[in-house]
Design a protein around this motif. Sequence first.
Motif, mmCIF file in Angstrom:
data_model
loop_
_atom_site.group_PDB
_atom_site.id
_atom_site.type_symbol
_atom_site.label_atom_id
_atom_site.label_comp_id
_atom_site.label_asym_id
_atom_site.label_seq_id
_atom_site.Cartn_x
_atom_site.Cartn_y
_atom_site.Cartn_z
ATOM 1 N N GLN A 171 0.820 -1.209 0.000
ATOM 2 C CA GLN A 171 0.000 0.000 0.000
ATOM 3 C C GLN A 171 0.852 1.257 0.000
ATOM 4 O O GLN A 171 0.505 2.243 -0.656
ATOM 5 N N ILE A 172 1.971 1.254 0.714
ATOM 6 C CA ILE A 172 2.863 2.418 0.671
ATOM 7 C C ILE A 172 3.359 2.623 -0.756
ATOM 8 O O ILE A 172 3.440 3.751 -1.256
ATOM 9 N N GLY A 173 3.683 1.510 -1.446
ATOM 10 C CA GLY A 173 4.109 1.609 -2.840
ATOM 11 C C GLY A 173 3.032 2.203 -3.725
ATOM 12 O O GLY A 173 3.302 3.089 -4.547
ATOM 13 N N LEU A 174 1.789 1.740 -3.563
ATOM 14 C CA LEU A 174 0.679 2.282 -4.350
ATOM 15 C C LEU A 174 0.456 3.756 -4.039
ATOM 16 O O LEU A 174 0.178 4.561 -4.933
ATOM 17 N N ASP A 175 0.563 4.121 -2.766
ATOM 18 C CA ASP A 175 0.389 5.524 -2.384
ATOM 19 C C ASP A 175 1.454 6.395 -3.053
ATOM 20 O O ASP A 175 1.165 7.516 -3.496
ATOM 21 N N ARG A 176 2.673 5.896 -3.135
ATOM 22 C CA ARG A 176 3.721 6.656 -3.806
ATOM 23 C C ARG A 176 3.365 6.912 -5.269
ATOM 24 O O ARG A 176 3.602 8.005 -5.792
ATOM 25 N N ILE A 177 2.785 5.909 -5.931
ATOM 26 C CA ILE A 177 2.399 6.072 -7.334
ATOM 27 C C ILE A 177 1.234 7.049 -7.456
ATOM 28 O O ILE A 177 1.222 7.923 -8.336
ATOM 29 N N ILE A 178 0.244 6.923 -6.573
ATOM 30 C CA ILE A 178 -0.914 7.834 -6.601
ATOM 31 C C ILE A 178 -0.446 9.281 -6.490
ATOM 32 O O ILE A 178 -0.856 10.156 -7.266
ATOM 33 N N ILE A 179 0.433 9.548 -5.531
ATOM 34 C CA ILE A 179 0.929 10.913 -5.331
ATOM 35 C C ILE A 179 1.766 11.350 -6.532
ATOM 36 O O ILE A 179 1.669 12.495 -6.997
ATOM 37 N N GLY A 180 2.569 10.427 -7.042
ATOM 38 C CA GLY A 180 3.437 10.769 -8.166
ATOM 39 C C GLY A 180 2.684 11.295 -9.369
ATOM 40 O O GLY A 180 3.156 12.201 -10.065
ATOM 41 N N TRP A 181 1.495 10.749 -9.634
ATOM 42 C CA TRP A 181 0.734 11.185 -10.806
ATOM 43 C C TRP A 181 -0.347 12.217 -10.482
ATOM 44 O O TRP A 181 -0.813 12.928 -11.371
ATOM 45 N N ASN A 182 -0.764 12.316 -9.214
ATOM 46 C CA ASN A 182 -1.905 13.169 -8.894
ATOM 47 C C ASN A 182 -1.608 14.287 -7.901
ATOM 48 O O ASN A 182 -2.449 15.162 -7.704
ATOM 49 N N GLY A 183 -0.440 14.258 -7.265
ATOM 50 C CA GLY A 183 -0.127 15.266 -6.264
ATOM 51 C C GLY A 183 0.018 16.655 -6.847
ATOM 52 O O GLY A 183 0.693 16.850 -7.860
ATOM 53 N N THR A 184 -0.630 17.625 -6.209
ATOM 54 C CA THR A 184 -0.595 19.009 -6.700
ATOM 55 C C THR A 184 -0.173 20.022 -5.635
ATOM 56 O O THR A 184 0.132 21.165 -5.965
ATOM 57 N N SER A 185 -0.153 19.622 -4.352
ATOM 58 C CA SER A 185 0.164 20.586 -3.294
ATOM 59 C C SER A 185 0.729 19.853 -2.086
ATOM 60 O O SER A 185 0.718 18.617 -2.026
ATOM 61 N N ILE A 186 1.190 20.645 -1.120
ATOM 62 C CA ILE A 186 1.787 20.086 0.096
ATOM 63 C C ILE A 186 1.114 20.766 1.284
ATOM 64 O O ILE A 186 1.454 21.904 1.647
ATOM 65 N N ALA A 187 0.148 20.099 1.882
ATOM 66 C CA ALA A 187 -0.632 20.676 2.975
ATOM 67 C C ALA A 187 -0.023 20.298 4.323
ATOM 68 O O ALA A 187 0.511 19.197 4.496
ATOM 69 N N ALA A 188 -0.122 21.202 5.283
ATOM 70 C CA ALA A 188 0.353 20.900 6.631
ATOM 71 C C ALA A 188 -0.502 19.802 7.255
ATOM 72 O O ALA A 188 0.006 18.924 7.965
ATOM 73 N N ASN A 189 -1.802 19.863 6.988
ATOM 74 C CA ASN A 189 -2.737 18.818 7.433
ATOM 75 C C ASN A 189 -3.495 18.317 6.206
ATOM 76 O O ASN A 189 -4.327 19.038 5.654
ATOM 77 N N THR A 190 -3.194 17.113 5.779
ATOM 78 C CA THR A 190 -3.835 16.593 4.572
ATOM 79 C C THR A 190 -5.258 16.148 4.864
ATOM 80 O O THR A 190 -5.606 15.812 5.996
ATOM 81 N N ASP A 191 -6.071 16.144 3.828
ATOM 82 C CA ASP A 191 -7.490 15.787 3.944
ATOM 83 C C ASP A 191 -7.787 14.674 2.947
ATOM 84 O O ASP A 191 -7.966 14.923 1.765
ATOM 85 N N ARG A 192 -7.854 13.446 3.441
ATOM 86 C CA ARG A 192 -8.035 12.299 2.556
ATOM 87 C C ARG A 192 -9.438 12.266 1.940
ATOM 88 O O ARG A 192 -9.622 11.730 0.854
#
Length: 351
Positions: free
Chosen positions: A136-157
């Motif tokens: 799951q950590i690996g999948l999360d890395r891929i999700i962020i790699g293609w979809n990440g747009t910002s860096i929030a202090a408190n993320t909102d899933r």
Amino acid sequence: MSLSTTARLKFSTLALAIASTYAVEDVRQAFNVDPTHAQTLNDKITLSSAFLQRINVLPVSEIKGEKVMLGVNGTVTGRTNTNTTDREAHNVLGLDGLGYELFDTHSDVALKYATIDAWAKFPDFAKRYAAAVQKQIGLDRIIIGWNGTSIAANTDRIANPLLQDVNKGWLQIAREQAPQQILESGETQWKIKIGVGGDYANLDALVFDVSLMIDEEFRDGGDLVAIIGRDMLAREKGKLYAAQGDTPTEKERIEQAQVIATYGGLPTFTCPHFPSTGVVVTSWDNLSIYFQDTSWRRQIIENPKRSQIEDYNARNEGYVIEQLGKFAAIEPRNVEFVTPLVPDVPEEFGV
């Protein structure tokens, strides 16, 4: 609710196994993972995904710094008549001065008592648990790699189900650092229309055009690939079904993805969580994930107030395009498919 005796023994075995792996006395106290063990853990996460094995997932020592994978821009071979002229070394290393920056990243897992009870029957419980979390950590890395747009202090899933606010991924890096490498619109309006009568009649034409956005010195290196979203591929496959789906042998070839081997002259791939209407042309070794090798921290605690075991993981992590000129893409949010016009059917032939 509390853990059953069997489940508690399994959890104790898991805690001891983790403590032994990381050479610590007690995993219930927060501890830093030493760089060697951090690399081993990272390797296991990388091996959980075919995509992560293709790109670079690299340890670095600093939170900020120069990119690690030095590419070469231009040729390096020639000749100088040293009787009359000094040999001169040409600086062709692909350093663009933009570097990298890593950010605190959490991967925290809750394991309900009931789940541990259900898993207690498996003799390899600890191994199963570790593999599930690493995947799951690996999948999360891929999700962020293609979809990440910002860096929030408190993320909102909930507001960002594709983890858009955890880190800036490759597409966002290109948008900000090399906007000329992103095709945002067609010739006539703020859309990229695909289909007969649109900006691009088919996917071949689109991928070819995107490949021409790659800096010329990288175009003939033989390592470029096209990464294409599932909706794009599904539409093209649908055309093939419509044209050849009645022929059993052709249908079988389509289903085995043997027909769609290349687009725009490039080997074609898709990967988990890639934007469904996206197209990226680059090389695998141009995409990187960096993590700080001394930053991985971990702690496992029992929380009876929530009837669960909690496994806290943290590290500093970031995304890098090694050579921006070797990355080109379309803006997936601006894609629009042109629906072919269906000719009117005379009433006498109607159903």
